[in-house]
Design an enzyme around this catalytic site. Structure first.
Site, PDB file in Angstrom:
ATOM      1  N   ASP A   8       0.813  -1.227   0.000  1.00  0.00           N
ATOM      2  CA  ASP A   8       0.000   0.000   0.000  1.00  0.00           C
ATOM      3  C   ASP A   8       0.848   1.281   0.000  1.00  0.00           C
ATOM      4  O   ASP A   8       1.580   1.545   0.960  1.00  0.00           O
ATOM      5  CB  ASP A   8      -0.920   0.037   1.224  1.00  0.00           C
ATOM      6  CG  ASP A   8      -1.744  -1.233   1.417  1.00  0.00           C
ATOM      7  OD1 ASP A   8      -1.203  -2.343   1.199  1.00  0.00           O
ATOM      8  OD2 ASP A   8      -2.919  -1.107   1.795  1.00  0.00           O
ATOM      9  N   GLU A  39      -4.404   1.720  -2.837  1.00  0.00           N
ATOM     10  CA  GLU A  39      -5.663   2.134  -2.188  1.00  0.00           C
ATOM     11  C   GLU A  39      -5.518   3.341  -1.268  1.00  0.00           C
ATOM     12  O   GLU A  39      -6.511   3.971  -0.927  1.00  0.00           O
ATOM     13  CB  GLU A  39      -6.279   0.960  -1.420  1.00  0.00           C
ATOM     14  CG  GLU A  39      -5.483   0.551  -0.193  1.00  0.00           C
ATOM     15  CD  GLU A  39      -6.356   0.080   0.973  1.00  0.00           C
ATOM     16  OE1 GLU A  39      -7.552  -0.116   0.791  1.00  0.00           O
ATOM     17  OE2 GLU A  39      -5.798  -0.059   2.077  1.00  0.00           O
ATOM     18  N   ASN A  40      -4.284   3.663  -0.845  1.00  0.00           N
ATOM     19  CA  ASN A  40      -4.079   4.804   0.055  1.00  0.00           C
ATOM     20  C   ASN A  40      -3.243   5.909  -0.591  1.00  0.00           C
ATOM     21  O   ASN A  40      -2.715   6.785   0.092  1.00  0.00           O
ATOM     22  CB  ASN A  40      -3.372   4.361   1.344  1.00  0.00           C
ATOM     23  CG  ASN A  40      -4.045   3.209   2.028  1.00  0.00           C
ATOM     24  OD1 ASN A  40      -3.531   2.091   2.049  1.00  0.00           O
ATOM     25  ND2 ASN A  40      -5.220   3.446   2.572  1.00  0.00           N
ATOM     26  N   ASN A  67     -10.128  -1.899   0.652  1.00  0.00           N
ATOM     27  CA  ASN A  67     -11.321  -1.313   1.272  1.00  0.00           C
ATOM     28  C   ASN A  67     -11.446   0.189   1.010  1.00  0.00           C
ATOM     29  O   ASN A  67     -12.517   0.757   1.184  1.00  0.00           O
ATOM     30  CB  ASN A  67     -11.327  -1.595   2.780  1.00  0.00           C
ATOM     31  CG  ASN A  67     -10.060  -1.152   3.468  1.00  0.00           C
ATOM     32  OD1 ASN A  67      -8.952  -1.547   3.079  1.00  0.00           O
ATOM     33  ND2 ASN A  67     -10.188  -0.340   4.488  1.00  0.00           N
ATOM     34  N   HIS A  68     -10.354   0.826   0.578  1.00  0.00           N
ATOM     35  CA  HIS A  68     -10.433   2.263   0.244  1.00  0.00           C
ATOM     36  C   HIS A  68     -10.663   2.515  -1.247  1.00  0.00           C
ATOM     37  O   HIS A  68     -10.501   3.653  -1.714  1.00  0.00           O
ATOM     38  CB  HIS A  68      -9.160   2.980   0.702  1.00  0.00           C
ATOM     39  CG  HIS A  68      -9.032   3.065   2.190  1.00  0.00           C
ATOM     40  ND1 HIS A  68      -9.851   3.850   2.972  1.00  0.00           N
ATOM     41  CD2 HIS A  68      -8.203   2.434   3.055  1.00  0.00           C
ATOM     42  CE1 HIS A  68      -9.531   3.711   4.245  1.00  0.00           C
ATOM     43  NE2 HIS A  68      -8.524   2.847   4.318  1.00  0.00           N
ATOM     44  N   HIS A 153      -6.166  -8.612   0.193  1.00  0.00           N
ATOM     45  CA  HIS A 153      -6.232  -7.403   1.015  1.00  0.00           C
ATOM     46  C   HIS A 153      -7.077  -7.723   2.239  1.00  0.00           C
ATOM     47  O   HIS A 153      -8.301  -7.767   2.159  1.00  0.00           O
ATOM     48  CB  HIS A 153      -6.858  -6.284   0.179  1.00  0.00           C
ATOM     49  CG  HIS A 153      -6.674  -4.935   0.784  1.00  0.00           C
ATOM     50  ND1 HIS A 153      -5.506  -4.219   0.641  1.00  0.00           N
ATOM     51  CD2 HIS A 153      -7.480  -4.177   1.558  1.00  0.00           C
ATOM     52  CE1 HIS A 153      -5.622  -3.067   1.280  1.00  0.00           C
ATOM     53  NE2 HIS A 153      -6.803  -3.019   1.858  1.00  0.00           N
ATOM     54  N   HIS A 180      -0.260  -2.941   6.397  1.00  0.00           N
ATOM     55  CA  HIS A 180       0.790  -1.916   6.281  1.00  0.00           C
ATOM     56  C   HIS A 180       2.050  -2.253   7.064  1.00  0.00           C
ATOM     57  O   HIS A 180       2.826  -1.354   7.397  1.00  0.00           O
ATOM     58  CB  HIS A 180       0.255  -0.539   6.729  1.00  0.00           C
ATOM     59  CG  HIS A 180      -0.769   0.042   5.813  1.00  0.00           C
ATOM     60  ND1 HIS A 180      -1.044   1.397   5.744  1.00  0.00           N
ATOM     61  CD2 HIS A 180      -1.591  -0.535   4.902  1.00  0.00           C
ATOM     62  CE1 HIS A 180      -1.996   1.621   4.850  1.00  0.00           C
ATOM     63  NE2 HIS A 180      -2.355   0.454   4.330  1.00  0.00           N
TER      64      HIS A 180
HETATM   65 FE   LIG Z   1      -3.994   0.210   2.982  1.00  0.00          FE
HETATM   66 FE   LIG Z   2      -6.864  -1.452   3.305  1.00  0.00          FE
END
Ligand SMILES: [Fe+2]
Ligand SMILES: [Fe+2]
Length: 271
Positions: A8, A39-40, A67-68, A153, A180
């Site tokens: 990520d 995603e981040n 999820n993001h 994920h 992470h």
């Molecule tokens: Fe993440």
């Molecule tokens: Fe995530």
């Protein structure tokens, strides 16, 4: 096939590190395929179309999500135009985008990349094991694709280990994202699939999983809504895994972690 997966990418500092290092890494490690989790990438939350373009220009072939995925609303209208941005395969039918992609390398070899999300301590989605099986039923490792990478994920290491074992011998690499934090359990499973529970993040580790410490800590100290979380801004460490696969079987021959810059102890694959 020589594959690099980066965990990520968190905020500007994570992006800057990827932009600064990836073009050189592609050359020095003679990489054929680079997959990054994005995603981040947009200020910690989601992935904007322009940042996706920047990451691809820097050398990412495929960007996975999690999820993001939909934190940046502008990605929702864009994802169907960019198949190399892959969102979790186990979202309900009708969700924009795709859960997998086959990319063709410059030399004609093909690689399948699948993104899937766990369900333990996360949103209630469709069965991730069935979703991956469904994608794999349309491909043959070593025949229609020379390599296959699965980004699981997920929060729970148990769910990630289970995914690794279920897919052992059927894909080149099963690698975790979302927590992470790089894990030291990378290994080639008995069936020939490279596995790591979490790739770690590309971000500032003087933080709480990439977010500035004070606001993130306050959430644990006071059970009250507080300041919005902001990405930490110190120098990022790149964190990821390199795998070399056999084109005829699609299975892993060797693997080694990559950590570069920032606070983490550096390590570079030596093959
Ligand atoms: Fe993440
Ligand atoms: Fe995530």
């Amino acid at each position: 096939m020589r594959i690099l997966f980066l965990g990520d990418i968190v905020g500007r500092t994570g992006r800057d590190a990827v932009m600064a290092h990836l073009p050189d890494l592609r050359r020095t490690l003679r990489l054929d395929l680079v997959v990054v989790n994005g995603e981040n990438a947009s200020h910690g939350f989601g992935l904007s179309p322009s940042i996706a373009r920047d990451l691809m220009e820097a050398g990412a072939d495929v960007i996975t999500l999690g999820n993001h995925s939909w934190d940046r609303k502008d990605l929702i209208g864009h994802i169907d135009q960019e198949p190399r941005i892959v969102r979790p395969a186990n979202y309900p039918p009708g969700t924009p985008g795709q859960g997998s992609v086959v990319v063709t390398l410059v030399d004609g070899r093909k690689a399948l990349v699948i993104n899937v999300m766990g369900r333990q301590f996360m949103e209630a989605l469709d069965d991730p094991f069935r979703a991956v099986a469904d994608v794999l039923s349309r491909h043959r490792l070593g025949v229609t694709v020379q390599a296959a990478v699965v980004d699981i994920h997920a929060e729970a290491s148990s769910e990630k280990w289970a995914m690794g074992h279920v897919l052992d011998g059927r894909v080149s690499l099963v690698i975790g994202t979302h927590t992470h934090t790089p894990t030291a359990d990378h290994r080639i499973l008995s069936g020939g699939t490279a596995y790591q529970t979490d790739a770690g993040m590309c971000g500032d580790y003087d933080s709480v999983i990439g977010m500035a410490k004070d606001a993130a800590i306050a959430r644990f100290l006071r059970r009250m809504p507080g300041e919005r979380l902001q990405p930490a801004e110190g120098e990022a460490s790149l964190a990821g895994m390199m795998v070399e696969t056999d084109d005829t079987t699609g299975l892993a021959r060797r693997m080694a972690p990559l950590r570069l810059g920032g606070l983490l102890a550096p390590t570079t694959p030596d093959f």
